[in-house]
Design a protein around this motif. Structure first.
Motif, mmCIF file in Angstrom:
data_model
loop_
_atom_site.group_PDB
_atom_site.id
_atom_site.type_symbol
_atom_site.label_atom_id
_atom_site.label_comp_id
_atom_site.label_asym_id
_atom_site.label_seq_id
_atom_site.Cartn_x
_atom_site.Cartn_y
_atom_site.Cartn_z
ATOM 1 N N VAL A 44 41.244 -23.230 -19.732
ATOM 2 C CA VAL A 44 40.689 -23.262 -18.375
ATOM 3 C C VAL A 44 41.262 -24.434 -17.593
ATOM 4 O O VAL A 44 41.605 -24.308 -16.409
ATOM 5 N N VAL A 52 35.571 -16.765 -16.081
ATOM 6 C CA VAL A 52 35.741 -16.820 -17.531
ATOM 7 C C VAL A 52 34.775 -15.824 -18.155
ATOM 8 O O VAL A 52 33.570 -15.857 -17.896
ATOM 9 N N MET A 54 33.029 -15.104 -21.368
ATOM 10 C CA MET A 54 32.763 -16.029 -22.474
ATOM 11 C C MET A 54 31.838 -15.438 -23.534
ATOM 12 O O MET A 54 30.673 -15.124 -23.254
ATOM 13 N N ALA A 67 30.718 -23.540 -22.071
ATOM 14 C CA ALA A 67 30.373 -23.238 -20.678
ATOM 15 C C ALA A 67 29.800 -24.466 -19.995
ATOM 16 O O ALA A 67 30.137 -24.756 -18.834
ATOM 17 N N LYS A 78 33.589 -19.569 -12.508
ATOM 18 C CA LYS A 78 32.320 -18.901 -12.755
ATOM 19 C C LYS A 78 32.391 -18.255 -14.132
ATOM 20 O O LYS A 78 33.425 -17.693 -14.503
ATOM 21 N N VAL A 79 31.305 -18.354 -14.875
ATOM 22 C CA VAL A 79 31.288 -17.878 -16.259
ATOM 23 C C VAL A 79 30.353 -16.689 -16.387
ATOM 24 O O VAL A 79 29.193 -16.740 -15.965
ATOM 25 N N THR A 81 28.696 -14.522 -19.298
ATOM 26 C CA THR A 81 28.447 -14.540 -20.739
ATOM 27 C C THR A 81 28.528 -13.134 -21.316
ATOM 28 O O THR A 81 27.907 -12.203 -20.797
ATOM 29 N N THR A 99 25.712 -20.475 -16.182
ATOM 30 C CA THR A 99 26.588 -19.317 -16.134
ATOM 31 C C THR A 99 26.086 -18.360 -15.054
ATOM 32 O O THR A 99 24.914 -18.358 -14.692
#
Length: 220
Positions: A44, A52, A54, A67, A78-79, A81, A99
Motif C-alpha cells: 500500500v 484495499v 482485506m 487495516a 479505503k478498506v 474487509t 474500515t
C-alpha cells in the motif's frame, strides 16, 4: 481515472479469483497483491491504492491490525474487509478500526464490483441496512454505551439523521422519513461526519452504537 485496488489474502487462489473479477471490469485496476498484513502495508505504501480488499485471518500480521496501521497513515486508502461472517468475530472490530465496510467471501462477483464502486464514491457501505444489523449482532464486543461530548456539537436534526443512518436507512429512506430532499440529507450526513471527526458512514454507525444514540434491536 481507474480505481486502483490492492488485494490482500493469504490464499493465492482467492487472490487470483478476486483479480480476475476486478480486472474484468472497466475502470478498475489491481496495482498490487499481498499474502499477509505486513506485506500489505508495504504494498500500500508503494502503490497508493484507492481501495484495499482485506482478508482478516492471515499469518504474520492479521488484516485488522494491518487495516489500523494503514488507516492511521496520511491519505489512507479505503478498506473493505473480506470475511466469512459466520465464524469471524473480528468483524465489529474491523468496522470500529475504520474500515469502510465488509463483503462476504461467497458474495457474487457483481456484488464485489458494486462494493468497490460504492465505497470509492464515498458512501462507504455496500448495504447500510445489512451493516447496521451486523453491528447490532456484534454489539457485545463493544464497551457499554457512553454518551460522547462530541454529540453536543450536533443540531437536533443532525442527531436525528445520525440515529436513522445508524439504524440502516439509506439517504433516500432518511429523506422520506424526514420529508426533505435527498440532497439535504447528504448535506446533513456530511456535516455529521465533519463535526464528529469521522471518516465515513461506517464509523458513524459504530459511533452511534458506542455513544448510545441507538441501541441493538432498536426499531427503525
Amino acid at each position: 481515472m481507474d480505481i486502483r485496488i490492492v488485494i490482500v489474502d493469504d490464499q493465492a487462489m482467492v487472490r487470483a479469483g478476486l483479480r480476475m473479477v476486478v480486472e474484468s471490469e472497466p475502470g478498475m485496476e489491481v496495482v498490487g497483491e499481498a499474502a499477509d498484513g505486513r506485506d500489505a502495508i508495504a504494498v500500500v505504501r508503494r502503490t497508493s491504492p484507492d481501495i484495499v480488499l482485506m482478508d482478516i485471518s492471515m499469518p504474520r500480521l492479521d488484516g485488522l491490525s494491518a487495516a489500523r496501521e494503514m488507516l492511521d497513515a496520511p491519505s489512507p486508502p479505503k478498506v473493505i474487509t473480506l470475511t466469512t461472517f459466520d465464524s469471524d468475530e473480528n468483524l465489529y472490530g474491523a468496522l470500529r478500526a475504520g474500515t469502510s465496510g465488509f463483503l462476504l467471501k461467497v458474495s457474487p462477483p457483481e456484488q464485489l464490483i458494486e462494493a468497490i464502486r460504492v465505497v470509492h464514491s464515498g458512501d462507504a457501505l455496500l448495504d447500510p441496512a445489512v451493516t447496521s444489523r451486523v453491528i447490532a449482532s456484534f454489539a457485545g464486543w463493544a464497551a457499554d454505551p457512553s454518551p460522547s461530548p462530541r454529540l453536543d456539537d450536533l443540531t437536533p436534526r443532525e442527531l436525528e439523521v445520525l440515529g436513522l443512518l445508524a439504524r440502516g436507512l439509506t439517504n433516500a429512506e432518511i429523506a422520506g422519513r424526514l420529508y426533505v430532499g435527498e440532497a439535504t440529507v447528504k448535506t446533513h450526513v456530511a456535516r455529521v461526519l465533519m463535526k464528529l471527526g469521522l471518516r465515513d458512514r461506517a464509523q458513524a454507525v459504530v459511533f452511534a452504537y458506542e455513544s448510545g444514540v441507538v441501541r441493538p434491536g432498536a426499531a427503525a
